[in-house]
Design an enzyme around this catalytic site. Structure first.
Site, short mmCIF file in Angstrom:
data_model
loop_
_atom_site.label_atom_id
_atom_site.label_comp_id
_atom_site.label_asym_id
_atom_site.label_seq_id
_atom_site.Cartn_x
_atom_site.Cartn_y
_atom_site.Cartn_z
N MET A 220 0.05 1.27 4.90
CA MET A 220 -0.71 1.69 6.07
C MET A 220 -1.84 0.70 6.33
O MET A 220 -2.45 0.18 5.41
CB MET A 220 -1.29 3.09 5.80
CG MET A 220 -2.08 3.68 6.95
SD MET A 220 -2.47 5.43 6.64
CE MET A 220 -3.45 5.33 5.14
N HIS B 2 -2.69 -1.15 -3.31
CA HIS B 2 -3.81 -0.24 -3.13
C HIS B 2 -3.60 0.98 -4.02
O HIS B 2 -2.66 1.75 -3.80
CB HIS B 2 -3.92 0.21 -1.67
CG HIS B 2 -4.19 -0.91 -0.72
ND1 HIS B 2 -3.94 -0.81 0.63
CD2 HIS B 2 -4.71 -2.15 -0.91
CE1 HIS B 2 -4.29 -1.94 1.24
NE2 HIS B 2 -4.74 -2.77 0.32
N ASP C 286 -4.26 -4.64 6.02
CA ASP C 286 -4.72 -5.50 4.94
C ASP C 286 -3.59 -6.43 4.51
O ASP C 286 -2.46 -5.99 4.29
CB ASP C 286 -5.18 -4.65 3.75
CG ASP C 286 -5.79 -5.48 2.63
OD1 ASP C 286 -6.46 -6.48 2.94
OD2 ASP C 286 -5.59 -5.12 1.45
N SER D 249 0.86 -1.19 0.00
CA SER D 249 0.00 0.00 0.00
C SER D 249 0.89 1.24 0.00
O SER D 249 1.67 1.43 -0.93
CB SER D 249 -0.95 -0.02 1.20
OG SER D 249 -1.86 1.07 1.14
N THR D 250 0.82 2.07 1.04
CA THR D 250 1.59 3.31 1.08
C THR D 250 3.08 3.04 0.91
O THR D 250 3.68 2.26 1.64
CB THR D 250 1.37 4.03 2.42
OG1 THR D 250 -0.03 4.13 2.66
CG2 THR D 250 1.99 5.41 2.41
#
Length: 365
Positions: A295, A202, A298, A176-177
């Site tokens: 972040m 993401h 997940d 993600s991030t």
């Protein structure tokens, strides 16, 4: 607790007003100032010493990318880009992430007030996560209306006793991030004949196609945005579209990509938990999985499910992660057998994928 001090940089007076009001509505955030262009921003950074910068991409006197590149070279600090949901916006934003931006918030060309109001929770969370990030140049949130948090059960029931289909290894990656750059580092190190790789990052729908194209240009593997029913082949990497879950299924003769338009899982679509659960059911111990910077959490439970069926599992370490949320959650859950810095992950994935499965299972256990 000290509030996160933010400087808002955007050439639009309306955007500066809306974004400042939205951020200031979070008790954990303080907007210390605004700037209409990078030259003004440069002086305000010196005066105000903000913790985080929100930065528009296209501005007068100096474009956002040039400013970001100079900033990350001279005074690295967490930056969240504010970009448009267009092909051009996607390309520029991905370049900004390469240069060292921590994350981005996508805005459409119309209904700015409605978009910022609906995305208040998201942008505030990203700004607060950015404040804890470790920005590197390349060379709890106040809830408004929050969607219910669903598990992978909403898309794919948990399968019991999953095993191996034919023994051909598949590498699965979630991020993600900070993940767009982490994935680039991994893919750049892969040879053209690497085992197939399936990836859930993401990312908004408008950005996943340009992201896949960018990865295809920097990797010896063939990288594409996954299509429904697409066979999974050696030397190819498949990136989940930004608006659909990516699953890996066994069709009786081979593994294929399946796209699922179900609800968001862990408030993400695509979700890493969904990909990992599908791998546990369809590939089992033939899976080698890595959870990279991001972040939230997940992918943590999905990685645990993979480890339970004998898959080889690892996470990125805290020092090399932009945000150690997802890999940290998996590590604390005991879902990963190993924790490695980003620059060692590609080589380790390849070594694990080339081990005989029975030997690898002994290592994982």
């Amino acid at each position: 607790m000290e509030r996160v001090r933010v400087l808002v940089v955007d050439d639009s007076a309306l955007v500066r007003k809306l974004l400042s009001a939205m951020l200031a509505g979070d008790p954990a955030i303080e907007v210390v100032g605004t700037a209409a262009d990078p030259l003004i921003a440069r002086e305000k950074i010196k005066q105000l010493d903000p913790d985080v910068l929100t930065l528009d991409v296209e501005m007068p006197r100096m474009d956002g990318l040039t400013f970001l590149e100079n900033l990350m070279r001279l005074r690295p600090m967490p930056v969240v880009m504010v970009s448009s949901l267009t092909q051009r916006g996607a390309e520029v934003t991905l370049r900004a992430l390469e240069l060292g931006a921590v994350d981005f918030f996508a805005k459409p060309s119309d209904d700015l007030a409605g978009t910022f109001a609906a995305g208040a929770d998201e942008i505030c969370a990203k700004v607060k996560a950015a404040a804890r990030a470790r920005p590197r140049a390349r060379a709890v949130v106040r809830r408004l209306e929050v969607a219910p948090r669903l598990s992978a059960d909403a898309v794919l029931p948990l399968s019991q006793g999953a095993g191996t289909r034919g023994g051909s290894p598949i590498i699965a990656i979630g991020a993600s991030t900070g993940g767009t750059e982490a994935i680039r580092v991994v893919l750049e190190a892969m040879p053209p004949d690497a085992p197939p790789i399936v990836i859930t990052q993401h990312i908004p729908a408008a950005f996943s196609g340009p992201f896949a194209q960018r990865m295809d240009h920097c990797s010896a593997m063939r990288v594409c945005e996954a299509r429904d029913g697409q066979p999974i082949q050696q030397g190819h990497a498949y990136i989940a579209p930004g608006s659909q879950h990516l699953l890996v299924m066994w069709d009786g003769a081979k593994h294929v990509c399946r796209l699922h338009d179900g609800p968001a899982v862990n408030r993400h679509k695509p979700s890493v938990d969904v990909l990992f659960r599908s791998m546990a059911a369809s590939a089992g111990a033939a899976t080698v999985a890595a959870l990279l910077t991001g972040m939230g959490d997940d992918g943590a439970r999905g990685l645990a499910e993979l480890k339970q069926v004998g898959a080889r599992t690892l996470v990125q370490d805290e020092d090399s992660s932009v945000v150690w949320g997802m890999p940290g959650a998996a590590w604390k859950l005991g879902a990963a057998a190993e924790m490695l810095p980003l620059d060692q992950i590609a080589a380790r994935l390849l070594r694990l994928a080339r081990q005989p499965i029975d030997s690898a299972q002994r290592v994982a256990s």
